[in-house]
Design an enzyme around this catalytic site. Structure first.
Site, mmCIF file in Angstrom:
data_model
loop_
_atom_site.group_PDB
_atom_site.id
_atom_site.type_symbol
_atom_site.label_atom_id
_atom_site.label_comp_id
_atom_site.label_asym_id
_atom_site.label_seq_id
_atom_site.Cartn_x
_atom_site.Cartn_y
_atom_site.Cartn_z
ATOM 1 C CB CYS A 1 19.814 -22.872 -7.319
ATOM 2 S SG CYS A 1 21.128 -22.673 -6.106
ATOM 3 C CG HIS B 1 28.493 -24.516 0.045
ATOM 4 N ND1 HIS B 1 29.425 -23.535 -0.189
ATOM 5 C CD2 HIS B 1 28.055 -24.910 -1.165
ATOM 6 C CE1 HIS B 1 29.561 -23.353 -1.482
ATOM 7 N NE2 HIS B 1 28.730 -24.155 -2.106
ATOM 8 C CB CYS C 1 20.820 -22.873 0.722
ATOM 9 S SG CYS C 1 19.306 -23.242 -0.168
ATOM 10 C CG HIS D 1 30.578 -30.153 -0.833
ATOM 11 N ND1 HIS D 1 29.653 -29.335 -0.222
ATOM 12 C CD2 HIS D 1 30.696 -29.698 -2.106
ATOM 13 C CE1 HIS D 1 29.238 -28.436 -1.100
ATOM 14 N NE2 HIS D 1 29.860 -28.642 -2.255
ATOM 15 C CD GLU E 1 24.420 -29.617 0.781
ATOM 16 O OE1 GLU E 1 24.648 -29.049 -0.299
ATOM 17 O OE2 GLU E 1 23.498 -30.440 0.934
ATOM 18 C CB CYS F 1 17.503 -28.866 -3.188
ATOM 19 S SG CYS F 1 18.253 -28.091 -4.586
ATOM 20 C CB SER G 1 30.430 -26.024 -8.942
ATOM 21 O OG SER G 1 29.072 -26.352 -9.094
ATOM 22 C CG ASN H 1 25.383 -27.269 -9.049
ATOM 23 O OD1 ASN H 1 25.067 -27.058 -10.213
ATOM 24 N ND2 ASN H 1 25.977 -26.351 -8.304
ATOM 25 C CB SER I 1 27.457 -21.589 -8.010
ATOM 26 O OG SER I 1 28.132 -22.753 -8.427
#
Ligand code: SF4
Length: 278
Positions: free
Chosen positions: A12, A72, A94, A121, A123, A189, A217, A219, A261
């Site tokens: 991404c 993150h 990001c 996490h 983030e 996102c 990961s 995602n 990623s």
């Protein structure tokens, strides 16, 4: 066997940006460190280590070093501690994650903040670490209880960038039964939405689905969960080394999706390996 690689497979914008920032620093500066994984992919982390960027988990006093904050993000106090310890800080968070910070800070003025995301996490820790008051974090509908949300009259719900809309809606349904005034601000996102939409159709059109990405990961985990719920013949692999020939017996169509990623060279190696099972 036909091999169908998802259009939205791979990096991404935020991951590509963080890797570019790190690569530039590795060629222009000495003593560059990154706090945690720059992105959650083993191969990317190893590649940067080869270029001299060391991963650290604790910030200790040091002079003349640069510290990269990962894609993150990180709590505010991490930035101040790093500077106090003598680091020059380069922020590779990001921009989409930073948008979530802005939204959370604005909403905090009149609401209790609830974050739908993976507790622990980076983030989620980063988002929580921008706020004056500790938010409530929930991962799944079963986390919601009257006890957990007791005393909250008005809340704003925000989401980790990689959340799945179905999980969000199930959680919201439960929260709405407990909190009188609550509003969802979906901060998932765009890349995540596009990838998740594609992984809702790919498993219906293929006999087997391979999801490529590291186990860390978030995602990738979500892509795997969605695909597995549609097509039981879904496998989560980190690279071509995890493939099993037995999976491909009587398979006519194989679908491949790489997490946000996962580098393209890993996906290409998987495609080449699957071709050999024809
Ligand atoms: S998944 Fe979205 S928010 Fe996360 S790094 Fe990629 S673009 Fe940014």
């Amino acid at each position: 066997m036909k091999i169908n690689v998802a259009k939205s497979s791979g990096f991404c914008f935020g991951v590509r940006r963080a890797i570019n920032i790190s690569n530039k620093l590795s060629s222009s500066k000495k003593n560059v460190r990154v706090l945690g994984d720059i992105v959650h992919n083993t191969f990317v982390v190893q590649d940067l280590e080869k270029k001299g960027i060391k991963k650290i988990s604790l910030i200790r006093k040091i002079k003349g070093s640069t510290l990269i904050i990962s894609s993150h993000g990180a709590p505010k106090k991490v930035f101040s501690r790093a500077r106090a310890c003598g680091y020059k800080v380069t922020d590779a968070t990001c921009p989409k994650v930073k948008d979530i910070y802005k939204i959370a800070k604005r909403l905090e003025k009149n609401n209790k903040i609830i974050i739908i995301g993976d507790a622990g996490h980076d983030e989620v820790k980063g988002i929580a670490g921008q706020l004056k008051k500790k938010p409530v974090t929930v991962e799944k509908p079963a986390d919601i209880s009257r006890r957990k949300l007791s005393g909250i009259k008005k809340a704003a719900v925000i989401t980790q960038s990689t959340q799945d809309i179905e999980n969000i809606l199930k959680i919201m349904d439960r929260i709405q039964r407990i909190i009188p005034k609550v509003k969802l601000h979906n901060t998932t996102c765009r890349t995540t939405v596009i990838k998740q939409n594609e992984i809702r159709t790919l498993p219906k059109e293929n006999d087997i689905i391979l999801i490529i990405g590291s186990k860390t990961s978030a995602n990738t985990k979500r892509l795997y969960q969605i695909s597995k719920s549609i097509n039981k013949n879904t496998y989560w692999i980190e690279s071509e080394k995890d493939l099993n020939k037995a999976w491909f017996k009587k398979i006519k169509k194989a679908g491949i999706m790489a997490g946000a990623s996962t580098p393209d060279h890993i996906t290409k190696a998987v495609v080449e390996a699957v071709k050999r099972y024809k």
